[in-house]
Design an enzyme around this catalytic site. Sequence first.
Site, PDB file in Angstrom:
ATOM      1  N   GLY A   1     -57.919  11.193  37.583  1.00 50.77           N
ATOM      2  CA  GLY A   1     -58.184   9.744  37.653  1.00 50.77           C
ATOM      3  C   GLY A   1     -59.216   9.323  36.767  1.00 50.77           C
TER       4      GLY A   1
ATOM      5  N   GLY B   1     -51.029   6.011  27.164  1.00 52.79           N
ATOM      6  CA  GLY B   1     -50.407   7.425  27.717  1.00 52.79           C
ATOM      7  C   GLY B   1     -48.976   7.047  27.885  1.00 52.79           C
TER       8      GLY B   1
ATOM      9  N   GLY C   1     -41.822   8.867  29.153  1.00 52.61           N
ATOM     10  CA  GLY C   1     -40.847   9.998  29.397  1.00 52.61           C
ATOM     11  C   GLY C   1     -41.009  11.155  28.292  1.00 52.61           C
TER      12      GLY C   1
ATOM     13  N   GLY D   1     -51.083   8.937  32.206  1.00 51.42           N
ATOM     14  CA  GLY D   1     -50.745   9.775  31.172  1.00 51.42           C
ATOM     15  C   GLY D   1     -51.706  10.774  30.565  1.00 51.42           C
TER      16      GLY D   1
ATOM     17  CE  LYS E   1     -56.227  17.706  36.545  1.00 56.72           C
ATOM     18  NZ  LYS E   1     -56.176  16.481  36.185  1.00 56.72           N
TER      19      LYS E   1
ATOM     20  N   PRO F   1     -44.860   7.883  24.081  1.00 52.71           N
ATOM     21  CG  PRO F   1     -42.998   8.382  22.495  1.00 52.71           C
ATOM     22  CD  PRO F   1     -44.422   8.787  22.848  1.00 52.71           C
TER      23      PRO F   1
END
Length: 241
Positions: free
Chosen positions: A123, A181, A213, A23, A46, A211
């Site tokens: 990761g 997450g 989703g 997450g 990233k 949450p």
Amino acid sequence: MNARGGRPPGPVLVVSGTGTEIGKTVVTAAVAALARAAGRSVAILKPAQTGLEPGEPGDAAEAARLAGGAGVTARELARFPEPLAPATAALRAGLPPVGPAEVAKAAAELATGHDLVLVEGAGGLLVRYDGAGGTLADVAALLGAPVLVVVAAGLGTLNVTSLTAEALRARGLELPGVVIGSWPAEPDLAARCNLADLPQAAGAPLLGAVPAGAGALAPAEFRARAARWLAPALGGRRAPG
């Protein structure tokens, strides 16, 4: 970042996890969304995107989309098609890896033009980015940046959370807190107990629970709800654990 003082993060916050598919991207997006809501400029970096072909939207782009779209800068330093650790994926693809020094340089450059830079790892904390064994922990050390750790909700999370926290402390790195997450709609006994146990395992506050989703929400709805998920130290209004 000072979790006790309730100040928002900045200028650089590294986001790691205790494993894959934990997450990190949705937590990164939530932190970015709250920073944007507070009027701060945000960049999401990233260092190495794995498991995607060129042209497919990566984690940085997805986090930026959820957090504010055009109002958030998304940058990706390297992409490797196989879903492997960055060092292995780079080697197999015959492409140069991205090392900690390069990541830290990019983050520092982004920080000159943004109030907050979020560096989302791949990761866990000690996954290797290059042949020299460089990790996200090395990036945080070069930047002098705190590391927010994204953790799982259920059984087994206490051990890997403790190990990650121990690795951070051994390197003299700041752990302001942990965020779950993917909090299930119907948490089991282990998950419910972990709300109290995770801060003890981490030696740091529980700063939120996103949450399950949440990443599927429309961006406007995601941004409207984000403050409920994260504690004041991350710009939200959820009571820290």
